[in-house]
Design a protein around this motif. Structure first.
Motif, PDB file in Angstrom:
ATOM      1  N   GLN A 187       0.834  -1.207   0.000  1.00 19.32           N
ATOM      2  CA  GLN A 187       0.000   0.000   0.000  1.00 19.32           C
ATOM      3  C   GLN A 187       0.866   1.254   0.000  1.00 19.32           C
ATOM      4  O   GLN A 187       0.609   2.213  -0.718  1.00 19.32           O
ATOM      5  CB  GLN A 187      -0.867   0.042   1.270  1.00 19.32           C
ATOM      6  CG  GLN A 187      -1.945  -1.019   1.336  1.00 19.32           C
ATOM      7  CD  GLN A 187      -3.159  -0.634   0.504  1.00 19.32           C
ATOM      8  OE1 GLN A 187      -3.261   0.510   0.070  1.00 19.32           O
ATOM      9  NE2 GLN A 187      -4.032  -1.592   0.257  1.00 19.32           N
ATOM     10  N   ASP A 188       1.884   1.224   0.835  1.00 21.07           N
ATOM     11  CA  ASP A 188       2.697   2.428   1.035  1.00 21.07           C
ATOM     12  C   ASP A 188       3.574   2.715  -0.168  1.00 21.07           C
ATOM     13  O   ASP A 188       3.686   3.863  -0.610  1.00 21.07           O
ATOM     14  CB  ASP A 188       3.549   2.248   2.293  1.00 21.07           C
ATOM     15  CG  ASP A 188       2.689   1.841   3.484  1.00 21.07           C
ATOM     16  OD1 ASP A 188       1.631   2.464   3.688  1.00 21.07           O
ATOM     17  OD2 ASP A 188       3.061   0.890   4.175  1.00 21.07           O
ATOM     18  N   ILE A 189       4.186   1.682  -0.735  1.00 24.86           N
ATOM     19  CA  ILE A 189       5.079   1.939  -1.874  1.00 24.86           C
ATOM     20  C   ILE A 189       4.274   2.326  -3.107  1.00 24.86           C
ATOM     21  O   ILE A 189       4.805   2.943  -4.025  1.00 24.86           O
ATOM     22  CB  ILE A 189       6.024   0.744  -2.184  1.00 24.86           C
ATOM     23  CG1 ILE A 189       5.269  -0.529  -2.549  1.00 24.86           C
ATOM     24  CG2 ILE A 189       6.959   0.480  -1.026  1.00 24.86           C
ATOM     25  CD1 ILE A 189       6.176  -1.726  -2.835  1.00 24.86           C
ATOM     26  N   ALA A 190       2.994   2.014  -3.123  1.00 26.20           N
ATOM     27  CA  ALA A 190       2.173   2.410  -4.268  1.00 26.20           C
ATOM     28  C   ALA A 190       1.858   3.892  -4.227  1.00 26.20           C
ATOM     29  O   ALA A 190       1.579   4.508  -5.255  1.00 26.20           O
ATOM     30  CB  ALA A 190       0.877   1.595  -4.280  1.00 26.20           C
ATOM     31  N   ASN A 191       1.898   4.484  -3.037  1.00 26.25           N
ATOM     32  CA  ASN A 191       1.394   5.851  -2.891  1.00 26.25           C
ATOM     33  C   ASN A 191       2.444   6.896  -2.523  1.00 26.25           C
ATOM     34  O   ASN A 191       2.120   8.068  -2.466  1.00 26.25           O
ATOM     35  CB  ASN A 191       0.305   5.860  -1.808  1.00 26.25           C
ATOM     36  CG  ASN A 191      -0.902   5.033  -2.220  1.00 26.25           C
ATOM     37  OD1 ASN A 191      -1.371   5.156  -3.351  1.00 26.25           O
ATOM     38  ND2 ASN A 191      -1.374   4.181  -1.337  1.00 26.25           N
ATOM     39  N   LEU A 192       3.657   6.481  -2.243  1.00 24.77           N
ATOM     40  CA  LEU A 192       4.650   7.428  -1.736  1.00 24.77           C
ATOM     41  C   LEU A 192       5.966   7.304  -2.495  1.00 24.77           C
ATOM     42  O   LEU A 192       6.313   6.216  -2.965  1.00 24.77           O
ATOM     43  CB  LEU A 192       4.922   7.149  -0.245  1.00 24.77           C
ATOM     44  CG  LEU A 192       3.788   7.462   0.724  1.00 24.77           C
ATOM     45  CD1 LEU A 192       4.090   6.891   2.105  1.00 24.77           C
ATOM     46  CD2 LEU A 192       3.572   8.980   0.817  1.00 24.77           C
TER      47      LEU A 192
END
Lengths: 311, 311
Positions: B256-261
């Motif tokens: 989730q995090d690497i997709a958005n940041l």
């Protein structure tokens, strides 16, 4: 005591052998089917060169052999691997457990031995292998030939096996037990870990955490250390949590299957009971069967058809 | 050569120290900010009792010290742990990286030393800790104070750190590197594994497999062994697959995090490049920064404010 009352050491009708990587275990069976000796040694496959298998077997069985005939010795396990005594080539899934007709006959120097090694089973896609468990499965199916469901065989490399109509249709091996041994004995986690008892509440909590977020395994592993440093996680809780994380992520992988199929666990030791606790904490029930009994049953089945083949 | 041409060994204005579990590394800096010596030894925190830290530091630095004054020595890393030289209590997230005002001053027998150990950072829920990485993060933020995104710090215990507004808002440590070392060196997998090169196609495939089914990790690990036995998986493919499975399940956890940041990797060695390859195979890009440079920058920042505090 007269000679009539003590006829000397008994001889075996046949000998059942479970020869794993770590240990060698034998049962000597008399003509009435009774176990007259059950012995083991640490001479597992992993420690032996091919020419050392026959002496290792004789060490445990020589006093049980008859003169003048070859006593049948039925072997399952890693002795049949390429690095073992003699290679017993795998059968391929889907298949029923191997029978004596699939066994590899081993040439021995000692004529009192008539050795046959049962093959393991392989699965081509995804690649997987078993050696020894297939004989336990045969023993299990003897008692419940129509079982349609999942067998769990806990161990260093735990196996989950699909059975349907007397056949092994698929199986999956998990390195869970070996991961536990490495992490509890040799990783940074060993510092905060009880080497004996585990807290089962911490175990169940960890199983549930992995059911929800299995990808977090490597983070939750470090979390065991961190919680020991800053959150007062005790050594028995830490051991319970480590075990629960590893078994929990394994159960998350078989989640679909355990939700839809009956489960039997081949084992009754601490590890087997730990698996049952994990399954129960997720709302599933599973019966336990004694692994030794089942192994001997599987080897006995093979021997029985051996006698039929010979006669 | 006259004495004028050879003024003797130079002395340091101050000394930067990265003192980890395994190694001790020092940089001696002169008055112009130039590194005049960079040395290391294997006297990591893990091998030293508290009274052995000062001699270990003097072994590497004695010829660089001035007589008659205490040379500032700024330390980050495990030397500040409870089992280290002197405990530097953790700061707690969310927080900016520690400054020299947070450091623990260590009493030394040798008056030529003025030692200050920077604290680590802890996170209460989920429990997590870092020591050393916080100083790298300070160095990173010096170059990009407004960075809002994820830092990846690859290592034995890889850390993913959320930064926002100059503060560490949360972080997660993964035991991925330690798992790789244990599995490649000591598990049943070691038999079929190259001890050097890895096949990067097998690596990428494994990263993708774990992205889809992270819970299957322990099964796919055994699959590496099984595929070596029955499907011709070569040693370099096996090493690539093992690495890809472990890094892949880690990336599945931060998906989730690497997709958005935006992502920056603090490291430029083989491991850091391996993480970049894994991220790229999932469609994400990440910059690499040299970890040594960043560490020294973080220690320099602490020293600079130290000078300000003193003056």
């Amino acid at each position: 005591m007269t000679p009539q009352e003590n006829p000397g050491p008994m001889t075996a009708d046949w000998i059942a052998v479970d020869w794993g990587t770590t240990n060698l275990r034998i049962w000597a069976i008399d003509g009435s089917g009774k176990t007259i000796a059950h012995r083991s040694s640490a001479k597992g496959m992993g420690k032996l060169a091919p020419h050392e298998f026959e002496p290792a077997l004789l060490d445990l069985t020589e006093d049980l052999l008859s003169e003048g005939r070859g006593t049948a010795v039925i072997v399952c396990g890693m002795a049949g691997s390429r690095q073992g005594w003699a290679e017993a080539p795998y059968k391929t899934t889907p298949c029923p457990p191997p029978t004596i007709g699939d066994a590899t006959i081993v040439a021995t120097r000692d004529a009192r031995l008539d050795v046959r090694i049962l093959p393991g089973i392989k699965q081509l896609e995804p690649a997987d292998v078993m050696r020894g468990e297939e004989t336990q499965i045969a023993g299990f199916l003897a008692g419940d030939p129509e079982f349609k469901g999942l067998l769990c065989l806990p161990g260093t490399h735990t196996k989950w096996v699909f059975l349907d109509g007397g056949r092994i249709t698929a199986f999956t091996t998990f390195m869970t037990g070996e991961l536990f041994a490495l992490l509890s004995g040799q990783s940074v986690l060993r510092h905060g870990l009880s080497q004996q008892d585990m807290d089962m509440d911490a175990f169940r909590k960890a199983v549930g955490d992995m059911d929800k977020e299995p990808a977090r395994l490597a983070a939750e592993l470090f979390g065991v250390r961190a919680a020991g440093l800053i959150a007062g996680l005790g050594p028995e809780q830490a051991r319970g949590r480590l075990s629960g994380l590893l078994i929990g992520v394994e159960l998350a992988a078989v989640r679909q299957d355990i939700a839809n199929l009956p489960i039997a666990i081949l084992g009754s030791d601490t590890l087997a009971r730990t698996y049952r606790t994990a399954l129960e904490s997720l709302g599933h029930s599973a019966g336990l069967l004694d692994a030794d009994t089942i192994t001997l049953k599987g080897l006995t089945l093979a021997y029985s058809s051996c006698s039929k083949v010979s006669s």
